[in-house]
Design an enzyme around this catalytic site. Structure first.
Site, PDB file in Angstrom:
ATOM      1  N   TRP A 304       0.803  -1.325   0.010  1.00  0.00           N
ATOM      2  CA  TRP A 304       0.014   0.047  -0.048  1.00  0.00           C
ATOM      3  C   TRP A 304       0.712   1.233   0.148  1.00  0.00           C
ATOM      4  O   TRP A 304       1.867   1.338   0.594  1.00  0.00           O
ATOM      5  CB  TRP A 304      -0.820   0.124   1.391  1.00  0.00           C
ATOM      6  CG  TRP A 304      -1.369   1.389   1.800  1.00  0.00           C
ATOM      7  CD1 TRP A 304      -0.593   2.294   2.452  1.00  0.00           C
ATOM      8  CD2 TRP A 304      -2.542   1.813   1.431  1.00  0.00           C
ATOM      9  NE1 TRP A 304      -1.509   3.276   2.800  1.00  0.00           N
ATOM     10  CE2 TRP A 304      -2.693   3.219   2.415  1.00  0.00           C
ATOM     11  CE3 TRP A 304      -3.748   1.425   0.976  1.00  0.00           C
ATOM     12  CZ2 TRP A 304      -3.652   4.008   2.326  1.00  0.00           C
ATOM     13  CZ3 TRP A 304      -4.983   2.236   0.992  1.00  0.00           C
ATOM     14  CH2 TRP A 304      -4.959   3.542   1.565  1.00  0.00           C
ATOM     15  N   ASN A 306       0.315   5.683   0.857  1.00  0.00           N
ATOM     16  CA  ASN A 306      -0.232   6.874   0.664  1.00  0.00           C
ATOM     17  C   ASN A 306       0.589   8.147   0.374  1.00  0.00           C
ATOM     18  O   ASN A 306       1.026   8.028  -0.538  1.00  0.00           O
ATOM     19  CB  ASN A 306      -1.420   7.013   1.970  1.00  0.00           C
ATOM     20  CG  ASN A 306      -0.534   6.761   3.268  1.00  0.00           C
ATOM     21  OD1 ASN A 306      -0.197   5.609   3.928  1.00  0.00           O
ATOM     22  ND2 ASN A 306      -0.381   7.864   4.125  1.00  0.00           N
ATOM     23  N   ASP A 307       0.649   8.822   1.470  1.00  0.00           N
ATOM     24  CA  ASP A 307       1.363  10.171   0.924  1.00  0.00           C
ATOM     25  C   ASP A 307       2.803  10.129   0.360  1.00  0.00           C
ATOM     26  O   ASP A 307       3.692   9.337   0.735  1.00  0.00           O
ATOM     27  CB  ASP A 307       1.621  11.115   2.305  1.00  0.00           C
ATOM     28  CG  ASP A 307       0.477  11.125   3.010  1.00  0.00           C
ATOM     29  OD1 ASP A 307      -0.633  10.696   2.890  1.00  0.00           O
ATOM     30  OD2 ASP A 307       0.627  11.653   4.221  1.00  0.00           O
ATOM     31  N   GLN A 323       4.728   7.153   1.808  1.00  0.00           N
ATOM     32  CA  GLN A 323       4.224   6.234   2.969  1.00  0.00           C
ATOM     33  C   GLN A 323       3.746   4.827   2.429  1.00  0.00           C
ATOM     34  O   GLN A 323       2.991   4.448   1.617  1.00  0.00           O
ATOM     35  CB  GLN A 323       3.094   6.758   3.471  1.00  0.00           C
ATOM     36  CG  GLN A 323       3.147   8.327   4.219  1.00  0.00           C
ATOM     37  CD  GLN A 323       3.503   8.064   5.750  1.00  0.00           C
ATOM     38  OE1 GLN A 323       2.889   7.575   6.767  1.00  0.00           O
ATOM     39  NE2 GLN A 323       4.902   8.297   5.918  1.00  0.00           N
ATOM     40  N   TRP A 331      -3.819   0.441   4.735  1.00  0.00           N
ATOM     41  CA  TRP A 331      -2.666   1.142   5.541  1.00  0.00           C
ATOM     42  C   TRP A 331      -2.079   0.476   6.695  1.00  0.00           C
ATOM     43  O   TRP A 331      -2.802  -0.227   7.361  1.00  0.00           O
ATOM     44  CB  TRP A 331      -3.329   2.662   5.855  1.00  0.00           C
ATOM     45  CG  TRP A 331      -2.792   3.441   6.787  1.00  0.00           C
ATOM     46  CD1 TRP A 331      -1.980   4.391   6.137  1.00  0.00           C
ATOM     47  CD2 TRP A 331      -2.498   3.473   8.130  1.00  0.00           C
ATOM     48  NE1 TRP A 331      -1.458   5.108   7.026  1.00  0.00           N
ATOM     49  CE2 TRP A 331      -1.476   4.494   8.253  1.00  0.00           C
ATOM     50  CE3 TRP A 331      -2.705   2.862   9.208  1.00  0.00           C
ATOM     51  CZ2 TRP A 331      -1.187   5.143   9.515  1.00  0.00           C
ATOM     52  CZ3 TRP A 331      -2.444   3.296  10.247  1.00  0.00           C
ATOM     53  CH2 TRP A 331      -1.265   4.360  10.603  1.00  0.00           C
ATOM     54  N   PHE A 363       5.760   8.514   9.969  1.00  0.00           N
ATOM     55  CA  PHE A 363       4.889   8.999   9.159  1.00  0.00           C
ATOM     56  C   PHE A 363       5.312  10.097   8.402  1.00  0.00           C
ATOM     57  O   PHE A 363       6.698  10.390   8.057  1.00  0.00           O
ATOM     58  CB  PHE A 363       4.033   9.539  10.215  1.00  0.00           C
ATOM     59  CG  PHE A 363       2.659   8.811  10.804  1.00  0.00           C
ATOM     60  CD1 PHE A 363       2.791   7.415  10.616  1.00  0.00           C
ATOM     61  CD2 PHE A 363       1.499   9.494  11.188  1.00  0.00           C
ATOM     62  CE1 PHE A 363       1.794   6.492  11.070  1.00  0.00           C
ATOM     63  CE2 PHE A 363       0.585   8.482  11.758  1.00  0.00           C
ATOM     64  CZ  PHE A 363       0.595   7.261  11.727  1.00  0.00           C
ATOM     65  N   SER A 364       4.660  10.813   7.644  1.00  0.00           N
ATOM     66  CA  SER A 364       4.893  11.941   6.556  1.00  0.00           C
ATOM     67  C   SER A 364       5.942  12.768   7.035  1.00  0.00           C
ATOM     68  O   SER A 364       6.051  13.412   7.968  1.00  0.00           O
ATOM     69  CB  SER A 364       3.794  12.579   6.151  1.00  0.00           C
ATOM     70  OG  SER A 364       3.030  11.359   5.177  1.00  0.00           O
ATOM     71  N   ASP A 427       4.046  15.487  10.171  1.00  0.00           N
ATOM     72  CA  ASP A 427       4.092  16.042   8.738  1.00  0.00           C
ATOM     73  C   ASP A 427       5.024  17.232   8.633  1.00  0.00           C
ATOM     74  O   ASP A 427       4.406  18.307   7.779  1.00  0.00           O
ATOM     75  CB  ASP A 427       2.612  16.082   8.024  1.00  0.00           C
ATOM     76  CG  ASP A 427       1.795  15.107   8.189  1.00  0.00           C
ATOM     77  OD1 ASP A 427       2.099  13.842   8.611  1.00  0.00           O
ATOM     78  OD2 ASP A 427       0.716  15.113   8.237  1.00  0.00           O
TER      79      ASP A 427
END
Ligand code: FRU
Length: 738
Positions: A304, A306-307, A323, A331, A363-364, A427
């Site tokens: 998977w 994401n960002d 991510q 996720w 995390f981002s 982030d």
């Protein structure tokens, strides 16, 4: 998966078939020719404790119907009811005692859950007035799970004697309750779950391959090398045939002894035995040729995404971190995956660079090139690339990692560089602010009352950060300035003497204003960004050379790819601008020029006038991958319609609405003619309109069979029509298909 691999499952599965029957008690009851049928001692289904006797309050008046008020969800019991001593919470106590029964079988099996306290929370077997067997629940700290699991006792020593069962709850603190269900005497030894299941592997190949079944129970998998914990992940491990194989790149430890520890597996699980080593990824289709693989949008080989994270141009390459959950289709397990490109179009995925650690999942965050080596983490001849990320543990903090070659990354020993502000802080996006000769970090911080804010910090060295100002957005339900901020200057209509600062958030809403190195002063706020859906957490590249001067943005494109060993992707790279409109300054999005490299067969269609009688001008356009550039002067009553691989898109000149894919988008008048441009990939369309003011990204599940396109005028007419169409080639090169 190879045939031989699957046949070996089948033979293994055969071995376990009998075992399935044992776990599912029904089998022996139905097949009455067993010499010794299972004997149900109690299932607590009747709605009363009779003939058991109760003392105290903890058991309530009758067996519980599952979860009690204030309790986490109780699972793993059978039927509708169970013994659950959470009645009126943990503080209640009591006992529940069975009538005496004859011990006639070899084993007593039961389901048990709740608190762990062998003295005060117990299921006991009493023979001749003595406790001969005792069991307690699994939980002894906050958190945990209300799941019951199967356990058993060997009761052969007391065969022929009378026994009594007693459930005791004398505990009153946290986890001061016990759950019990389904007590059975049986002669068949049951398969109980195995705990801390371990396997040693001498690493010799590039990957360890893990069998994954989407939606299966998550297991905690610890990977150790030479006894040292490297990483811990949660995986939906398949106990039998997997949906797909996740890959862990273990080449860094080749030749060493690794140990895998899985917290818990059902007794008949094949999960740990199936894990294998290979130099290749496993899968039915060759890499990047999978039916739903986007062909000119980045997506990870497996798992998977994401960002987008850490977008930076460094030593002649664009770097895209992201991510990444390497071990799930959804996720989780946030790693920073890593890919590089020479041209922002052809990407080569290099593997995960930031792995979850003691400070939490990764995390981002963002990346910069520290040209003057202010951090001291490289030298001036070799300026380091510096990553700033969120370690989302408890506390949630900001960390730093660096690299001088763009391949190997080291986390700073002195992490974190910024301690937790509030638990919802994350982030970090870092930029170099030349006028004040300092680094600026914008950080999303959720303030009490769920208020969204962006905190601005400054630093001389990327390691020590000072709070300069706080910009407030909205509160929950009003997601303005929520997550993943980005902050950059943009020239107005290409004139850099007139640039303005843009503060952008995850949902792509933005503010435009000025920045003095400490405080952002917005002049325009809450401006909508993209007009499509499934586009989130976009980030712009740092350090694109001045000669180029572009601000290029990539967003997470939420393309769902069911049935594939990967899920989600990235948007096209978009060149950002600011333009003056009648309503003020607005951001523009333009697909980067490099995408033209993908054009293959082109067709140009010209017509002085198109009417409802005109034949479909793009009938010879075919393909899954297409770019269309349209321009015409519609009459004021014109309605036109494109059919894109079977999906309709309509535009009405009188309302200026573009409708299709479940969206209705207002197209501002920005130029004399109507111009539209769109890109079609296997699972998305991205539409550009109104001199790039309108960007419409849309994840779409196109049917693979339909690769045709049409255009027609439904009403009115269009003059000076020009339609340029291109079939596009895949951006996945041969050498990237490793
Ligand atoms: C946005 C986000 C970020 C966070 C990351 C975790 O999609 O929620 O705020 O850092 O995803 O994967």
């Amino acid at each position: 998966m190879s045939y031989s691999r699957w046949t070996s499952y089948k033979s293994l599965a055969h071995l376990f078939l009998g075992a399935f029957c044992i776990v599912r008690w029904g089998c022996s009851l139905v097949q009455g020719d067993f010499t010794s049928e299972d004997i149900l001692v109690a299932d607590f289904e009747s709605g009363s404790y009779e003939p058991w006797s109760v003392t105290g309050e903890a058991f309530g008046v009758a067996p519980a119907q599952g979860t009690l008020p204030g309790q986490m969800a109780v699972t793993g019991y059978r039927g509708d009811r169970l013994v659950n001593t959470f009645f009126r919470g943990d503080r209640t106590t009591g006992t529940l005692t069975s009538p005496a029964f004859v011990i006639q079988r070899d084993y007593l099996t039961f389901l048990i859950g709740g608190g762990r306290d062998p003295k005060r929370l117990a299921l006991r077997l009493i023979v001749d007035g003595e406790i001969v067997r005792s069991a307690t629940g699994p939980n002894d700290k906050p958190g945990g799970s209300e799941e019951l699991s199967l356990e058993y006792w060997d009761i052969q020593p007391w065969k022929g004697k009378m026994g009594t069962l007693q459930i005791v709850d004398e505990a009153t603190g946290g986890w001061g309750h016990i759950n019990v269900d389904h007590l059975v005497q049986t002669d068949t030894k049951p398969l109980v779950p195995r705990l801390d299941v371990t396997r040693e592997i001498r690493l010799s190949e590039r990957y360890l391959l893990f069998p994954i079944k989407n939606g299966a129970k998550k297991r905690i998998v610890t990977f150790k090398v030479d006894g040292k914990r490297i990483v811990q992940n949660e995986m939906e491990l398949s106990d039998s045939k997997p949906d797909w194989w996740a890959a862990m790149d273990v080449s860094a430890w080749s030749g060493k002894n690794a140990e895998l520890v899985i917290d818990k597996l059902p007794g008949d699980s094949l999960a740990i035995d199936q894990i294998y080593q290979s130099n290749q990824l496993a899968g039915d289709s060759p890499l990047y040729e999978e039916t739903k693989r986007a062909q000119f949008h980045f997506s990870p080989k497996r798992g998977w995404n994401n960002d987008p994270n850490g977008l930076v141009y460094f030593r002649g390459e664009y770097h895209l971190f992201f991510q990444h959950n390497p071990y799930g289709w959804g996720w989780g397990n946030m790693h920073w995956g890593h890919a590089v490109s020479q041209d922002l179009v052809h990407w080569d995925e290099l593997g995960d660079k930031l792995l979850p650690d003691e400070m939490g999942p990764m995390f981002s965050g963002s990346a910069v090139v520290d040209w003057a080596n202010t951090s001291g983490l490289g030298d001036e001849a070799n300026p380091p690339m510096v990553l700033l990320y969120t370690a989302a543990g408890n506390p949630t903090v900001q960390g730093l990692a660096y690299s001088t070659n763009g391949r190997n990354f080291t986390k700073l020993d002195a992490n974190p560089v910024l301690p937790q502000v509030t638990p919802g802080n994350r982030d970090p996006k870092v930029i170099w602010h030349a006028p004040s000769q300092r680094w600026i970090m914008v950080l999303y911080v959720e303030l009490p009352g769920k208020q969204h804010s962006v905190h601005f910090y400054s630093s001389m060295n990327l390691k020590d950060w000072r709070l300069e100002s706080v910009t407030r957005g909205g509160i929950d339900g009003d997601k303005y300035l929520y997550e993943c901020p980005d902050f950059f200057p943009l020239a107005v209509d290409g004139d850099s003497s007139q640039s303005k600062w843009v503060l952008l958030a995850a949902d792509s809403q933005y503010a435009i204003g000025t920045f003095d190195g400490k405080t952002f002063q917005p002049e325009e706020q809450r401006l909508p960004g993209h007009r499509g859906r499934g586009f989130y957490a976009a980030q712009s590249f740092s350090d694109i050379p001045k000669e180029d001067g572009r601000r290029v943005l990539i967003g997470w494109l939420q393309t769902e790819t069911k049935g594939m060993p990967f899920n989600q992707s990235m948007s096209l790279p978009l060149e950002l601008g600011l333009t003056k409109t009648d309503h003020g300054l607005r951001m523009t999005y333009r697909p980067i020029a490099e995408l033209q490299k993908l054009r293959t067969k082109s067709l140009v269609f010209h017509s002085p006038i198109l009417t409802p009688q005109s034949a479909n001008p793009i009938s010879s356009l075919n393909g899954e991958l297409v770019e269309v550039v349209f321009e015409a002067s519609p009459s004021s009553d014109a309605i036109m319609e494109w059919s894109i691989r079977g999906e309709k898109l309509r535009y009405s000149q009188s309302t200026r609405f573009l409708e299709g894919f479940g969206l209705k988008i207002s197209i501002p008048k920005s130029e004399a003619t109507l111009k539209l441009r769109f890109f079609v990939d296997r699972n998305s369309i991205e539409i550009f309109a109104a001199s790039d003011q309108i960007y419409v990204p849309i994840p779409v599940s196109f049917s693979p069979e339909n690769i045709s396109y049409s255009f027609r005028i439904l009403q009115g007419e269009a003059e000076q029509a020009r339609i340029d169409t291109y079939e596009l080639r895949s951006a996945w090169n041969k050498e990237m298909r490793r």
